[in-house]
Design an enzyme around this catalytic site. Sequence first.
Site, PDB file in Angstrom:
ATOM      1  N   HIS A   1      33.941   3.535  73.151  1.00  0.00           N
ATOM      2  CA  HIS A   1      34.146   2.545  72.092  1.00  0.00           C
ATOM      3  C   HIS A   1      35.347   1.702  72.533  1.00  0.00           C
ATOM      4  O   HIS A   1      36.487   2.121  72.365  1.00  0.00           O
ATOM      5  CB  HIS A   1      34.438   3.238  70.759  1.00  0.00           C
ATOM      6  CG  HIS A   1      33.331   4.157  70.299  1.00  0.00           C
ATOM      7  ND1 HIS A   1      32.360   3.755  69.419  1.00  0.00           N
ATOM      8  CD2 HIS A   1      33.043   5.451  70.597  1.00  0.00           C
ATOM      9  CE1 HIS A   1      31.517   4.768  69.185  1.00  0.00           C
ATOM     10  NE2 HIS A   1      31.913   5.815  69.892  1.00  0.00           N
TER      11      HIS A   1
ATOM     12  N   ARG B   1      36.368  -1.086  71.358  1.00  0.00           N
ATOM     13  CA  ARG B   1      37.031  -1.784  70.233  1.00  0.00           C
ATOM     14  C   ARG B   1      37.192  -3.283  70.497  1.00  0.00           C
ATOM     15  O   ARG B   1      36.278  -3.943  70.859  1.00  0.00           O
ATOM     16  CB  ARG B   1      38.388  -1.116  69.916  1.00  0.00           C
ATOM     17  CG  ARG B   1      38.363   0.411  69.839  1.00  0.00           C
ATOM     18  CD  ARG B   1      37.567   0.947  68.694  1.00  0.00           C
ATOM     19  NE  ARG B   1      37.862   2.352  68.416  1.00  0.00           N
ATOM     20  CZ  ARG B   1      37.032   3.175  67.778  1.00  0.00           C
ATOM     21  NH1 ARG B   1      35.862   2.762  67.362  1.00  0.00           N
ATOM     22  NH2 ARG B   1      37.372   4.421  67.558  1.00  0.00           N
TER      23      ARG B   1
ATOM     24  N   ASN C   1      29.288   0.103  67.369  1.00  0.00           N
ATOM     25  CA  ASN C   1      29.877   0.191  66.019  1.00  0.00           C
ATOM     26  C   ASN C   1      31.208  -0.555  65.939  1.00  0.00           C
ATOM     27  O   ASN C   1      32.209  -0.053  65.443  1.00  0.00           O
ATOM     28  CB  ASN C   1      30.026   1.653  65.577  1.00  0.00           C
ATOM     29  CG  ASN C   1      31.022   2.418  66.427  1.00  0.00           C
ATOM     30  OD1 ASN C   1      31.254   2.081  67.574  1.00  0.00           O
ATOM     31  ND2 ASN C   1      31.619   3.465  65.862  1.00  0.00           N
TER      32      ASN C   1
ATOM     33  N   GLU D   1      24.851   4.220  69.917  1.00  0.00           N
ATOM     34  CA  GLU D   1      24.462   5.402  69.230  1.00  0.00           C
ATOM     35  C   GLU D   1      23.947   5.079  67.826  1.00  0.00           C
ATOM     36  O   GLU D   1      24.594   4.364  67.060  1.00  0.00           O
ATOM     37  CB  GLU D   1      25.609   6.414  69.149  1.00  0.00           C
ATOM     38  CG  GLU D   1      26.866   5.888  68.442  1.00  0.00           C
ATOM     39  CD  GLU D   1      27.981   6.947  68.362  1.00  0.00           C
ATOM     40  OE1 GLU D   1      27.780   8.037  67.824  1.00  0.00           O
ATOM     41  OE2 GLU D   1      29.066   6.617  68.913  1.00  0.00           O
TER      42      GLU D   1
ATOM     43  N   HIS E   1      23.347   9.783  67.418  1.00  0.00           N
ATOM     44  CA  HIS E   1      24.439  10.590  66.869  1.00  0.00           C
ATOM     45  C   HIS E   1      23.796  11.449  65.785  1.00  0.00           C
ATOM     46  O   HIS E   1      23.576  10.985  64.673  1.00  0.00           O
ATOM     47  CB  HIS E   1      25.530   9.688  66.297  1.00  0.00           C
ATOM     48  CG  HIS E   1      26.677  10.427  65.689  1.00  0.00           C
ATOM     49  ND1 HIS E   1      27.989  10.127  65.975  1.00  0.00           N
ATOM     50  CD2 HIS E   1      26.726  11.447  64.797  1.00  0.00           C
ATOM     51  CE1 HIS E   1      28.782  10.940  65.288  1.00  0.00           C
ATOM     52  NE2 HIS E   1      28.038  11.748  64.559  1.00  0.00           N
TER      53      HIS E   1
ATOM     54  N   HIS F   1      26.937  13.505  72.432  1.00  0.00           N
ATOM     55  CA  HIS F   1      27.999  14.474  72.065  1.00  0.00           C
ATOM     56  C   HIS F   1      27.516  15.718  71.330  1.00  0.00           C
ATOM     57  O   HIS F   1      27.966  15.987  70.220  1.00  0.00           O
ATOM     58  CB  HIS F   1      29.121  13.774  71.286  1.00  0.00           C
ATOM     59  CG  HIS F   1      28.717  12.798  70.220  1.00  0.00           C
ATOM     60  ND1 HIS F   1      27.812  13.105  69.240  1.00  0.00           N
ATOM     61  CD2 HIS F   1      29.110  11.517  70.000  1.00  0.00           C
ATOM     62  CE1 HIS F   1      27.663  12.056  68.452  1.00  0.00           C
ATOM     63  NE2 HIS F   1      28.431  11.076  68.894  1.00  0.00           N
TER      64      HIS F   1
ATOM     65  N   ASP G   1      32.879   9.737  74.834  1.00  0.00           N
ATOM     66  CA  ASP G   1      32.976   9.266  73.445  1.00  0.00           C
ATOM     67  C   ASP G   1      34.406   8.786  73.165  1.00  0.00           C
ATOM     68  O   ASP G   1      34.982   9.072  72.115  1.00  0.00           O
ATOM     69  CB  ASP G   1      32.551  10.350  72.437  1.00  0.00           C
ATOM     70  CG  ASP G   1      32.370   9.785  71.025  1.00  0.00           C
ATOM     71  OD1 ASP G   1      32.427   8.557  70.857  1.00  0.00           O
ATOM     72  OD2 ASP G   1      32.184  10.586  70.092  1.00  0.00           O
TER      73      ASP G   1
ATOM     74  N   HIS H   1      42.084   5.613  68.083  1.00  0.00           N
ATOM     75  CA  HIS H   1      42.661   5.104  66.830  1.00  0.00           C
ATOM     76  C   HIS H   1      44.178   5.117  67.018  1.00  0.00           C
ATOM     77  O   HIS H   1      44.697   5.917  67.810  1.00  0.00           O
ATOM     78  CB  HIS H   1      42.283   5.997  65.645  1.00  0.00           C
ATOM     79  CG  HIS H   1      40.802   6.085  65.414  1.00  0.00           C
ATOM     80  ND1 HIS H   1      40.074   5.053  64.868  1.00  0.00           N
ATOM     81  CD2 HIS H   1      39.915   7.076  65.666  1.00  0.00           C
ATOM     82  CE1 HIS H   1      38.800   5.407  64.781  1.00  0.00           C
ATOM     83  NE2 HIS H   1      38.670   6.626  65.271  1.00  0.00           N
TER      84      HIS H   1
END
Length: 420
Positions: A59, A61, A91, A142, A176, A221, A284, A288
């Site tokens: 990810h 971002r 996402n 995913e 997922h 995952h 994965d 954050h």
Amino acid sequence: MAPPPTLVLQNVRLPSGRVADLTLAAGKVSHVGAYKGTAELCDCRGCIVIPAAVDMHVHMRGGVQSAKEDWGSGSMSAIAGGVTVVVDQPNTIPPLTTPHALADRVQDAKSHSYCNFAVNSGVTPETPLESMWDAGAMAFGEIFHAPSSYGDAIDGVALGAAFDRIFKLGGLATIHAERTNTSPDTDLVSHDLVRSSLGESEAVRTVQFLNRSDCRLHFCHMSSARSVDAASGSVEVTPHHLFLSSEQFDKSDTCGKVNPPLRTEAERMGLWGRWSRIDVIASDHAPHTREEKKQDFPGAPSGIPGVETMVPLLLAQVLAKKIDLASVIDKTSYAPARLLGIPCAGFDIGDRADFAIYSKKPELIKAESLHSRCGWTPFEGQKAIFPNMVVMNGSITYLGGEFYRQEPTWFAGKGYNGNH
Ligand code: DOR
Ligand code: ZN
């Protein structure tokens, strides 16, 4: 005329045990054997030289989430961990569900990424999957079969319909799979119960039942042996489910909060017991910020960074003779490339010339030495071997901690119609 060599890796130990020079030209291996010319040379004697990894679940971002990570920082983290291809998950905010958003994402990566990349399409009932395929989506998902950070769950009817459409395209659906319950989710122990491994394995079975068109499935995952056993598609496992358990953290430590959750030590060991069945190791990578993770447990986002530590953690296990090097190469590089249809990096003439070169000296992971913008790692203090040098598209892109950025390659999916 053959293109001129860009680099020669000398004295590389090949999987057969033979030691040879690898000549790299035009982004590919052009010769295997003694080299006598004047191209740039790099002596790899005594080092571990392996095809660089394809991390098919990151990810990256960016946009409004740039405080966590963006293409620049995330891809430097990848390169410094021996990963030269990442597959970005959809996402994002907003989610990647239009051809226009996909084209923008590719442009952003082309301008800022240090590593080669591919981009997946989001899957919602409204997503024009056929146009996403034409626009170059690598795979689908995913696909959230349970809600997670920045991902809404898709219901069974919509999922079955999506599989029908993805099957017709000849695409890969990446899932997922989790099942959640509504009990309070207040610490790492309850997180593991609210999103249990039993629920995960049942979600895998449900997803397979809904796949009436026999679409190609890839289970992201998988966090326990029973889920691996339930899956009949390809199986992906993360380093965090192999190297971390909920028991290694203080119960309230949100740095261990991730979906699917970290399990018990016993389940972690059970997952290692499925090593030979695992097709792909992917990180994965889901960074954050520290501030976000400082919130109370129920409000803190799920996800942990991992692209830079994935291969280094596995190589430390190779050195400790717990797993063999060939299986690490297969699960981190050959298998994901094969599944996605990306040309394989490797030791044969014509292979993609992406390599990572490692010394045989393990060190302890320290967040301050890593490159993700989030600035922390749940693997602090674990043994790992980081690359001294990374070669991408036949040229040095990382050496002794310095980056030499080159234009990255975008790997479009098989449906790409060439329109951007
Ligand atoms: O823990 C997770 N974090 N699991 C996911 O599926 C999404 C990810 C994220 O994007 O933060
Ligand atoms: Zn996920």
